[in-house]
Design a protein around this motif. Structure first.
Motif, PDB file in Angstrom:
ATOM      1  N   ARG A  40      50.386  40.045  35.652  1.00 46.86           N
ATOM      2  CA  ARG A  40      50.705  39.677  34.269  1.00 46.86           C
ATOM      3  C   ARG A  40      52.163  39.189  34.177  1.00 46.86           C
ATOM      4  O   ARG A  40      52.457  38.201  33.511  1.00 46.86           O
ATOM      5  CB  ARG A  40      50.480  40.874  33.345  1.00 46.86           C
ATOM      6  CG  ARG A  40      50.482  40.526  31.863  1.00 46.86           C
ATOM      7  CD  ARG A  40      50.332  41.747  30.970  1.00 46.86           C
ATOM      8  NE  ARG A  40      49.273  42.667  31.309  1.00 46.86           N
ATOM      9  CZ  ARG A  40      47.999  42.526  30.959  1.00 46.86           C
ATOM     10  NH1 ARG A  40      47.628  41.483  30.263  1.00 46.86           N
ATOM     11  NH2 ARG A  40      47.106  43.443  31.292  1.00 46.86           N
ATOM     12  N   GLU A  90      41.501  36.694  29.592  1.00 45.79           N
ATOM     13  CA  GLU A  90      42.648  36.978  30.464  1.00 45.79           C
ATOM     14  C   GLU A  90      42.523  38.327  31.159  1.00 45.79           C
ATOM     15  O   GLU A  90      42.809  38.443  32.351  1.00 45.79           O
ATOM     16  CB  GLU A  90      43.945  36.918  29.656  1.00 45.79           C
ATOM     17  CG  GLU A  90      45.177  37.115  30.498  1.00 45.79           C
ATOM     18  CD  GLU A  90      46.463  36.922  29.728  1.00 45.79           C
ATOM     19  OE1 GLU A  90      47.153  37.943  29.506  1.00 45.79           O
ATOM     20  OE2 GLU A  90      46.770  35.772  29.355  1.00 45.79           O
ATOM     21  N   LEU A 111      42.532  38.924  35.167  1.00 41.35           N
ATOM     22  CA  LEU A 111      43.552  39.757  35.807  1.00 41.35           C
ATOM     23  C   LEU A 111      42.908  40.901  36.591  1.00 41.35           C
ATOM     24  O   LEU A 111      43.355  41.234  37.692  1.00 41.35           O
ATOM     25  CB  LEU A 111      44.529  40.306  34.769  1.00 41.35           C
ATOM     26  CG  LEU A 111      45.526  39.302  34.208  1.00 41.35           C
ATOM     27  CD1 LEU A 111      46.257  39.882  33.001  1.00 41.35           C
ATOM     28  CD2 LEU A 111      46.518  38.851  35.269  1.00 41.35           C
TER      29      LEU A 111
END
Length: 116
Positions: A42, A77, A81
């Protein structure tokens, strides 16, 4: 700086040669043995100013075997991730990480401009 690589990757070897030729100081990190975690990825994403999809190793066997080309479009997202942090072989490499920037993949002119 830290360079995150896979030892058998020819592009990673070119990046190391590039850094060594410029006498750049760096820490070498084997992505297979010490893969980036979700929060670390991130942070890399923020520093890179790239879309998260650019962090995927689209030419890798694992990417293809998981059929991610078709699946990634429907992921958010967090899902991406989670997937990237699950196996270092899904991450595009090399990653060059500094306090100011993160470079994904080796493009000599881009690296030259950041290291000049």
């Amino acid at each position: 700086m830290t360079i995150i690589c896979y030892p058998a990757c020819s592009t990673c070897k070119k990046a190391i040669t590039f850094l060594d030729a410029r006498n750049s100081e760096y820490i070498y990190r084997d992505i297979k043995k010490d893969r980036p975690g979700k929060e670390e990825l991130r942070e890399f994403l923020k520093k890179s100013n790239l879309p998260l999809k650019r962090f995927f190793n689209t030419s890798g066997q694992l990417y293809r075997s998981l059929n991610l080309k078709d699946r990634i479009q429907g992921m958010d997202e967090e899902e991406m991730l989670d997937l990237l942090s699950s196996d270092g072989m899904l991450v595009k490499r090399p990653l060059l990480v500094s306090d100011q920037f993160v470079l994904v993949g080796f493009r000599e002119k881009e690296w030259e401009s950041h290291l000049s």
